[in-house]
Write a protein that holds these residues in place. Structure first.
Motif, short mmCIF file in Angstrom:
data_model
loop_
_atom_site.label_atom_id
_atom_site.label_comp_id
_atom_site.label_asym_id
_atom_site.label_seq_id
_atom_site.Cartn_x
_atom_site.Cartn_y
_atom_site.Cartn_z
N UNK A 1 -12.01 10.85 -31.95
CA UNK A 1 -12.79 10.05 -32.91
C UNK A 1 -14.04 9.48 -32.25
N UNK A 2 -13.88 8.95 -31.02
CA UNK A 2 -15.04 8.42 -30.29
C UNK A 2 -16.02 9.54 -29.96
N UNK A 3 -15.51 10.67 -29.50
CA UNK A 3 -16.39 11.80 -29.19
C UNK A 3 -17.18 12.24 -30.41
N UNK A 4 -16.50 12.34 -31.56
CA UNK A 4 -17.18 12.76 -32.79
C UNK A 4 -18.24 11.75 -33.20
N UNK A 5 -17.95 10.46 -33.00
CA UNK A 5 -18.92 9.42 -33.35
C UNK A 5 -20.17 9.53 -32.48
N UNK A 6 -19.96 9.72 -31.17
CA UNK A 6 -21.09 9.86 -30.24
C UNK A 6 -21.84 11.16 -30.52
N UNK A 7 -21.11 12.25 -30.77
CA UNK A 7 -21.74 13.54 -31.06
C UNK A 7 -22.60 13.47 -32.31
#
Length: 240
Positions: A182-188
Motif C-alpha cells: 500500500x505504501x509502495x503504491x502510494x509513493x509510486x
C-alpha cells in the motif's frame, strides 16, 4: 444459515464502529479497529460458550480459546501504531525498462516501540462473530509524540494513499506485506503523477494520517493506508 447470519451481523457492527471512529480525533488518543480470524483451525472453539462470554475472555490476556487471535492482534497493533505515531522511512527505485533497472522498495519504522510503549497499548471493547475477533486499539501519545504529530500538521505535506494485497496464509506477515505494498503504491502513484522525469530513487518519510483499513478481498488481505509524506531527496539520472 446461522453462520452466515452471524458473519453479516459482525461485519455490520464492525462497519458501524468504523464509521463512528471517523469522528474521533487521532491527535491525543490514537484509536484504530483491528481484527483477527478466530477460526484458526476446525474445532478450535467451544460453541457452547456465548459470544458475549468469549469477548469478555479477551481481557484475560488472551488465555484459552482466544489465545491465537489475541496474539495476532497484539502482533499487528505495534506495527500499525508505529506508522501512526512515528511514521515509516522509505526508499523507492522505480522500474525502468530502458535502463534495465528493476523496481526496489524498502521501508522501516522511524522508531520502533519500546517494551514500555507496547505495555501502554490498550485493547478495548472486544467483540466476536462466527468469523473474527475484533477490538479497538488505543494508544495515548505522550508530549513528545504529540509535538511530532502537530509538526506534521503544521507543514503542508503531500497526502498520498495506496491499497495493498497479500495472501491470507501469511497471517501477520501478510498484513505487514500488504501495508508495504500500500505504501509502495502510494509513493509510486505520486512519482508518476507529480514528478515530470522518472527519478533514479526517491526517499522520504511518511506518517499515517488516518487509521488503517484492513479487510479481505478475493481471498486476500486488503490494506488501505493514507499518509502525510515528506520527501528527503530525489536522485535523478545524470544521463540516459
Amino acid at each position: 444459515m446461522k453462520r452466515r447470519r452471524f458473519f453479516f451481523l459482525g461485519a455490520f457492527l464492525f462497519s458501524l464502529a468504523f464509521l463512528f471512529a471517523q469522528d474521533v480525533s487521532q491527535e491525543r488518543l490514537v484509536r484504530i479497529p483491528l481484527w483477527a480470524q478466530r477460526d484458526v483451525y476446525p474445532g478450535y472453539f467451544d460453541e457452547t460458550v456465548s459470544d458475549g462470554e468469549k469477548a469478555n475472555n479477551v481481557a484475560r490476556a488472551g488465555e484459552g480459546e482466544y489465545a491465537v487471535p489475541v496474539r495476532k492482534i497484539r502482533e499487528i497493533a505495534p506495527f500499525m501504531l508505529e506508522g501512526m505515531v512515528y511514521g515509516w522511512n522509505f526508499s523507492y527505485t522505480p522500474y525502468d525498462k530502458a535502463r534495465g533497472v528493476e523496481e526496489i522498495f524498502e521501508f522501516e519504522p522511524v522508531q520502533s516501540f519500546s517494551d514500555g510503549q507496547i505495555k501502554r497499548i490498550h485493547y478495548a471493547n472486544p467483540w466476536t462473530d462466527d468469523v473474527n475477533l475484533y477490538a479497538w486499539i488505543e494508544f495515548q501519545r505522550d508530549e513528545n509524540q504529540l509535538a511530532l504529530y502537530k509538526s506534521w500538521l503544521s507543514i503542508v505535506n503531500p497526502r498520498i494513499k495506496g491499497v495493498g494485497y497479500a495472501k491470507l496464509s501469511e497471517g501477520f506477515d501478510g498484513i505487514k506485506q500488504a501495508a508495504g505494498v500500500a505504501l509502495r503504491e502510494a509513493v509510486r502513484n505520486y512519482e508518476r503523477t507529480k514528478i515530470k522525469t522518472k527519478p533514479k530513487e526517491i526517499s522520504g518519510t511518511v506518517l499515517m494520517s488516518k487509521e488503517p483499513q484492513i479487510g479481505i478481498n478475493a481471498g486476500r488481505y486488503m490494506v488501505t493506508l493514507e499518509f502525510f509524506m515528506e520527501i528527503d531527496r530525489i536522485v535523478e539520472y545524470k544521463t540516459f
